[in-house]
Scaffold this motif. Sequence first.
Motif, PDB file in Angstrom:
ATOM      1  N   TRP A  57       0.823  -1.207   0.000  1.00 38.17           N
ATOM      2  CA  TRP A  57       0.000   0.000   0.000  1.00 38.17           C
ATOM      3  C   TRP A  57       0.862   1.263   0.000  1.00 38.17           C
ATOM      4  O   TRP A  57       0.583   2.213  -0.718  1.00 38.17           O
ATOM      5  CB  TRP A  57      -0.938  -0.006   1.197  1.00 38.17           C
ATOM      6  CG  TRP A  57      -1.601   1.321   1.435  1.00 38.17           C
ATOM      7  CD1 TRP A  57      -1.447   2.154   2.494  1.00 38.17           C
ATOM      8  CD2 TRP A  57      -2.537   1.980   0.559  1.00 38.17           C
ATOM      9  NE1 TRP A  57      -2.209   3.284   2.344  1.00 38.17           N
ATOM     10  CE2 TRP A  57      -2.882   3.214   1.169  1.00 38.17           C
ATOM     11  CE3 TRP A  57      -3.105   1.651  -0.678  1.00 38.17           C
ATOM     12  CZ2 TRP A  57      -3.786   4.100   0.584  1.00 38.17           C
ATOM     13  CZ3 TRP A  57      -3.982   2.547  -1.254  1.00 38.17           C
ATOM     14  CH2 TRP A  57      -4.308   3.743  -0.623  1.00 38.17           C
ATOM     15  N   ARG A  58       1.937   1.255   0.799  1.00 39.27           N
ATOM     16  CA  ARG A  58       2.827   2.412   0.826  1.00 39.27           C
ATOM     17  C   ARG A  58       3.475   2.627  -0.539  1.00 39.27           C
ATOM     18  O   ARG A  58       3.745   3.760  -0.940  1.00 39.27           O
ATOM     19  CB  ARG A  58       3.927   2.193   1.886  1.00 39.27           C
ATOM     20  CG  ARG A  58       3.444   2.278   3.314  1.00 39.27           C
ATOM     21  CD  ARG A  58       3.042   3.701   3.685  1.00 39.27           C
ATOM     22  NE  ARG A  58       4.135   4.637   3.521  1.00 39.27           N
ATOM     23  CZ  ARG A  58       5.006   4.944   4.466  1.00 39.27           C
ATOM     24  NH1 ARG A  58       4.916   4.362   5.654  1.00 39.27           N
ATOM     25  NH2 ARG A  58       5.965   5.826   4.246  1.00 39.27           N
ATOM     26  N   ARG A 110       0.381   3.872  -2.938  1.00 41.49           N
ATOM     27  CA  ARG A 110      -0.389   5.055  -2.520  1.00 41.49           C
ATOM     28  C   ARG A 110      -0.071   6.326  -3.302  1.00 41.49           C
ATOM     29  O   ARG A 110      -0.989   7.051  -3.707  1.00 41.49           O
ATOM     30  CB  ARG A 110      -0.195   5.303  -1.026  1.00 41.49           C
ATOM     31  CG  ARG A 110      -1.094   6.412  -0.480  1.00 41.49           C
ATOM     32  CD  ARG A 110      -0.994   6.499   1.030  1.00 41.49           C
ATOM     33  NE  ARG A 110       0.351   6.822   1.461  1.00 41.49           N
ATOM     34  CZ  ARG A 110       0.675   7.032   2.746  1.00 41.49           C
ATOM     35  NH1 ARG A 110      -0.236   6.896   3.693  1.00 41.49           N
ATOM     36  NH2 ARG A 110       1.925   7.324   3.070  1.00 41.49           N
ATOM     37  N   VAL A 148      -2.065   6.255  -6.621  1.00 43.22           N
ATOM     38  CA  VAL A 148      -3.476   5.860  -6.608  1.00 43.22           C
ATOM     39  C   VAL A 148      -4.301   6.716  -7.566  1.00 43.22           C
ATOM     40  O   VAL A 148      -5.137   6.200  -8.319  1.00 43.22           O
ATOM     41  CB  VAL A 148      -4.048   5.944  -5.177  1.00 43.22           C
ATOM     42  CG1 VAL A 148      -5.579   5.866  -5.197  1.00 43.22           C
ATOM     43  CG2 VAL A 148      -3.506   4.812  -4.327  1.00 43.22           C
TER      44      VAL A 148
END
Length: 335
Positions: free
Chosen positions: A22-23, A26, A29
Amino acid sequence: MRGRIELVVWTVVSLIILYLSWRTVRPLVTPLFFGVLLAYIAYPLHMRLRRRFSAHESALILTAIMIGLGTILLVFFTLLSIKLVNRFYMNVKDVLAWLSSLQFSGTLQTFFGQVQSQIVPKLTDYVSSFTFSVPKYLLQLIVFLFAFYYALVYGEKLREFILSLVPENQAPFIVEILNRTDKTLDALVRAWLLLNVAKGFLMTIGYIIFGVGDVYTAIIAGFLTFLFSFVPLLEGWMLWVAGAIYLYMKGSLLGAIGIAVYGAVLVSPLPDYTVRPMLVAKDAELDETLVFIGMLGGTWAFGLKGLLLGPVILSIALVLLKEWKKRTSDRGAAG
């Protein structure tokens, strides 16, 4: 005991990998989201091209068209921005020079002199910061194009992949969620495009009726209204406000009031909170209040992409609540 330890270890490792993933994703996105969204919009055209070309060739053609349109818009907005910034700078300079010429006290005179001496360095710093951000924007553009291309190529397989991840007995429920998502997103995109086209057309007519510049200016205003209407907070109100200020400075108070009322009622913000939720609610078979809350809250929570994500999330939540109620009733009847 050993099995529990392995389960805990794999759970912790999986959570760490998901967090790091996710990091990693992100910062990208937003371009990923809009790349997939535009692929969704262009997918019917992609399916038509598939009759003559392969999936990769069709996606490549559409990506090339996207690059061409993006280049045209970039050149147009760059030239327009340079003209607007130059005019803004000259207006600010004239206002500050006029204020400095007035007979104020020594403190105010010093203050205006300091503001005038700092305005150029501040604008220079802003331009420099924007210039250093260009590589970042280019990277996001590349990610956007890749997301657009691969979403078109593998769009059909994505649904199959999602269904393969769930147990067979849960597949109908997941299909219902996917269908609801598709229906809501389709209604949002259709309402978004149709309303923005109508707003651009009405702004052009308004500029002509109230005499804000010539026909060319009115067409440019309508086109900018169409584009700005995709960006929350900007919307189309910026153009009728600019027109009202222009007419007021020319001494036409009634014209300024007229275009302000015309723009607020027919362009923005009234249609955004009345017509748009009604169009989406009708096509998606949702309650208007739910759509309105989803648009407003989604934009507040997720920015521009929340305008679409908000109603979709609430729509899925509604499906989940219905499924929970159904299963609760089934358990009660079985008991």
